[in-house]
Design an enzyme around this catalytic site. Structure first.
Site, PDB file in Angstrom:
ATOM      1  NE  ARG A  67      -2.415  -1.048   3.364  1.00  0.00           N
ATOM      2  CZ  ARG A  67      -3.660  -1.325   3.698  1.00  0.00           C
ATOM      3  NH1 ARG A  67      -4.477  -0.368   4.047  1.00  0.00           N
ATOM      4  NH2 ARG A  67      -4.101  -2.563   3.693  1.00  0.00           N
ATOM      5  CB  THR A  68       3.747   2.458   1.921  1.00  0.00           C
ATOM      6  OG1 THR A  68       3.093   2.155   3.154  1.00  0.00           O
ATOM      7  CG2 THR A  68       4.481   3.769   2.063  1.00  0.00           C
ATOM      8  CE  LYS A  95      23.204  -9.168  -8.642  1.00  0.00           C
ATOM      9  NZ  LYS A  95      23.121  -8.177  -9.726  1.00  0.00           N
ATOM     10  NE  ARG A 117       7.770   0.734   4.338  1.00  0.00           N
ATOM     11  CZ  ARG A 117       6.487   0.424   4.542  1.00  0.00           C
ATOM     12  NH1 ARG A 117       6.065  -0.812   4.365  1.00  0.00           N
ATOM     13  NH2 ARG A 117       5.633   1.357   4.920  1.00  0.00           N
ATOM     14  CG  HIS A 145       5.293   4.853   8.027  1.00  0.00           C
ATOM     15  ND1 HIS A 145       5.419   5.584   6.862  1.00  0.00           N
ATOM     16  CD2 HIS A 145       4.520   3.792   7.709  1.00  0.00           C
ATOM     17  CE1 HIS A 145       4.748   4.972   5.891  1.00  0.00           C
ATOM     18  NE2 HIS A 145       4.194   3.887   6.375  1.00  0.00           N
TER      19      HIS A 145
END
Lengths: 318, 443
Positions: A67-68, A95, A117, A145
């Site tokens: 959703r974000t 990697k 994020r 957030h």
């Protein structure tokens, strides 16, 4: 057209949005005003604007999110930006490339806005020090957030018209929740009274020093609440023996009609999603008319448009 | 600054340090005078030694500055063998010399682990060939530091290991710990333990409290340290083994140490210079140079450490020097490496406590010289006739600013970046040979 006219007077003084911490009350209110305009725009048939035309927005998600990420993507596109999504599964991070190497690499592609994020607290701030573009924190570990807190505040304001004197109860996994931290900071700044309700194992140490009242009983904590804000409970919490079982948790901390009856009759029920129905919230309560959970999602897009707009004046490559 | 260089070369190998403030923390000697070095040892000292009386000796005029035994740092992590890009014995020893440290004890958590006589021998030979200061290895107390089987404590002691430790982890198994303490007792060997209950400390990256909550970082409660310390004290009571808590960090640990000492148990403890001078608030916006083990604690804990040092509950100050490169530190806080370099800044940072009037000079320097020497069975750490000529000439007042790029350590992860410090080593002498001279060093 109203979208740009009035709020453009407001000059957001920050280059990045890394958290609610450091934002003044005036800045938060201005962002909410701007968001309100974006919400109107989003309900029109023609939702497209060209404020960010020619600009590149990269969604850099080291942690899965539906959703974000889609909310930011839509916000960017509605403002006319070119949006690229990068998630950890397809990047070189796996990697062994360090976060800073990734940042430097991305920076060379000359993006204007970076939405990040990351699973580690402070990672977004670290990254912001290494790039030339504006960075928006879309969640860093258990830290902050900010856009979630802004969209929650916007949703509350649309229904209550004010923050002063409101009792907001934030319930559940406070310990691991970045949503809780950003909301505590945001709502305190706006003048609400914030309570947190959780079993002691899910309370963050010293949380009372952040200016909240602490409860370990839903019945007490919800008494006379204007807003009931539920948090998601992750299943790992059972494994690490923070709570004994899902059923015991629901019994004492799940939001059902009986517990909700302690709150004010016109209390709003909120949840940042995704919900675990029957774990932290009764399914019927989630769909009750007092629930504004779907509106939160709508306001999410609006708030993110406003944030992109506000940061636009600081963008590089002018 | 030319005056600290020999004024005339002597054929005899004699050196006379004259016009000094002679300072021996052990005997509390503090008077003006001179000191004579012969064959790497202190052959005489006192007010009667002057430039006039020195005869054929090479003369160094100390201009009234403080002449003390060289510092002994009993907790230094180097990268040799295994991680030479972080630090070698040679670079660590240069950092030590610049910080007035004449003896370092290197920790066993290298790659491979120092758990075998051959590795003790390796360290001693490498140090002899490359290091400016004395280097003594601390050996692992369990093979591979795995906490399961004890090492050859007798043979390792014989080879030159001055103490035994489990590196940066606690030995969780109480039965093994009991056996190690009991067995070590037969050899008079010292056990130096890291205090951290591995389950309580799991995933923790800083002190637990308001600051960790604000930063959204996992915190470590003081109980992670005190539970392990309490357990160890009970095992010392059971076995009589010589025990040294490598680093304590919180107020509650001091009470435990005090009680153990009152009981007459062979228990001592150390504290790092970081925990005496910094606290958790220094982490600020996720500054990884302040990430260490044990974590920096609250200001009240820091004050307790200073009080403990001042009243003698804390025996030893260590640098806990732990070089880490950018690859370890330029990461999100939770993922960054622990540790801070400290050899070059320990003395100056410690002098902060003296300048603040919190700890007397004699107490402060004893914790950096005579006490570690006694615990480790070394003959240095004293300004006395017959002792090794391991010396440091200290200017107590010179102000200077720490510039990481000028540090001699290969890694620049200092939490004192940009700090204003007062006082420093001007001249460091190891076994009668000057190994560092501030005037020539240009920093």
């Amino acid at each position: 057209m109203t979208f740009a006219a009035e709020p453009s007077i407001f000059a957001f003084p920050h280059r990045h949005l890394l958290g609610i911490e450091g934002l003044s009350r005036e800045e938060i209110v201005a962002l909410l005003d701007l968001s309100e305009e974006a919400a109107k725009l989003s309900r029109q048939i023609d939702k497209k604007r060209d404020d960010l035309r020619g600009r590149t927005l990269i969604n850099l998600f080291f942690e899965a999110s539906t959703r974000t990420q889609s909310s930011f993507e839509l916000a960017g596109k509605r403002l006319g930006a070119d949006v690229m999504n990068m998630s950890v599964g397809t990047s070189s991070v796996q990697k062994g490339e360090t976060l800073i190497d990734t940042a430097v690499t991305l920076n060379s592609m000359r993006p204007d806005l970076l939405v990040v994020r990351h699973h580690a607290a402070g990672a977004v701030e670290l990254l912001s020090q290494k790039v030339d573009c504006s960075v928006i924190n879309a969640g860093d570990g258990s830290h902050e957030h900010p856009t979630q807190a802004l969209l929650d505040a916007l949703t509350i304001r649309r229904h209550k018209g004010r923050f002063e004197g409101l009792i907001v109860a934030i319930c559940g996994d406070i310990l691991h929740s970045r949503v809780a931290r950003s909301n505590i900071l945001c709502l305190n700044t706006l003048g609400a009274r914030v309570r947190v309700i959780a079993p002691s194992t899910l309370l963050a140490p010293g949380i009372e020093r952040l200016g909240v009242e602490v409860y370990s009983s839903m019945y007490e904590g919800l008494t006379d609440a204007d807003i009931v804000m539920m948090l998601r409970l992750q299943r790992e919490r059972m494994v690490s023996s923070l709570i004994p079982s899902q059923r015991e948790y629901f019994h004492f901390f799940g939001l059902d009609y009986e517990k909700l009856a302690r709150a004010k009759p016109d209390a709003l029920v909120m949840h940042p999603g995704p919900m675990n129905r029957g774990v932290e919230i009764d399914s019927n309560v989630a769909d009750d008319e007092r629930s504004v959970i779907r509106e939160q999602v709508e306001m999410g897009v609006a708030v993110r448009m406003a944030v992109l707009q506000a940061l636009a004046r600081h963008l590089p490559n002018r | 600054m030319e005056r600290f260089s020999p004024q005339r070369q002597a054929a005899s190998g004699l050196i006379a340090l004259v016009n000094a403030r002679l300072f021996d923390p052990e005997t509390e000697l503090d008077r003006q005078g001179g000191l004579l070095i012969e064959d790497g040892r202190i052959s005489d000292l006192g007010p009667h030694i002057t430039a006039a009386s020195a005869g054929a000796a090479e003369i160094i005029d100390c201009a009234g500055r403080l002449l003390a035994p060289g510092l002994i740092d009993m907790m230094v992590f180097t990268g040799e063998p295994g991680h030479e890009h972080r630090e070698t014995l040679a670079t660590a020893s240069r950092a030590a010399a610049a910080g007035g440290v004449t003896t370092i004890v290197c920790m066993p958590n290298t790659d491979p682990v120092i758990d075998d006589v051959a590795l003790v021998d390796f360290i001693l030979r490498r140090a002899r060939d490359t290091a400016l200061v004395h280097v003594h290895p601390m050996a692992a107390m369990t093979k591979g530091l795995r906490g399961e089987e004890m090492t050859e404590i007798g043979l390792l002691s014989g080879a030159g290991a001055v103490a035994f430790s489990n590196g940066k982890a606690s030995l969780a198994n109480a039965r093994v710990m009991r056996n190690v303490l009991a067995y070590a007792r037969d050899f008079g060997a010292l056990i130096v333990h890291h205090l951290e209950d591995p389950d309580l400390a799991k995933d923790a990256v800083m002190n637990e409290g308001e600051v960790s909550t604000r930063l959204g970082l996992r915190g470590m409660p003081a109980a992670a340290e005190t539970i392990m310390l309490e357990r160890d004290i009970r095992l010392v009571e059971l076995t009589g083994g010589r025990y040294h808590a490598g680093q304590i960090s919180c107020r509650a640990s001091l009470d435990i140490i005090r009680t153990a000492k009152l009981m007459g148990l062979p228990v001592t403890c150390g504290v790092s210079i970081n925990h005496l001078t910094l606290n958790e608030n220094d982490i600020g916006p996720y500054r990884t140079f302040f990430k260490m083990k044990p974590p920096l604690r609250a200001e009240d804990d820091r004050r307790a450490m200073v009080e403990g040092l001042a009243n003698g509950d804390i025996d030893v100050i260590v640098s806990a020097h732990d070089p880490r490169g950018a690859e370890g530190k330029r990461r999100p806080f939770a993922e960054a490496a622990d540790g801070a370099v400290g050899l070059e800044t320990m003395l100056s940072a410690a002098l902060r406590l003296y300048h603040n009037g919190e700890v007397g000079l004699s107490r402060l320097l004893r914790a950096l010289t005579a006490t570690p020497a006694r615990l480790l069975g070394l003959e240095g750490g004293r300004l006395q006739k017959g002792a090794p000529a391991d010396l440091v000439l200290i200017d107590l007042d010179t102000p200077w600013i720490v510039e990481p790029e000028r540090l001699r350590s290969k890694s620049k992860n200092t939490p004192f970046d940009g700090a204003r410090l007062e006082g420093r080593a001007l001249l460091t002498i190891v076994a009668g040979h000057p190994v560092y001279n501030y005037a020539n060093a240009g920093s």
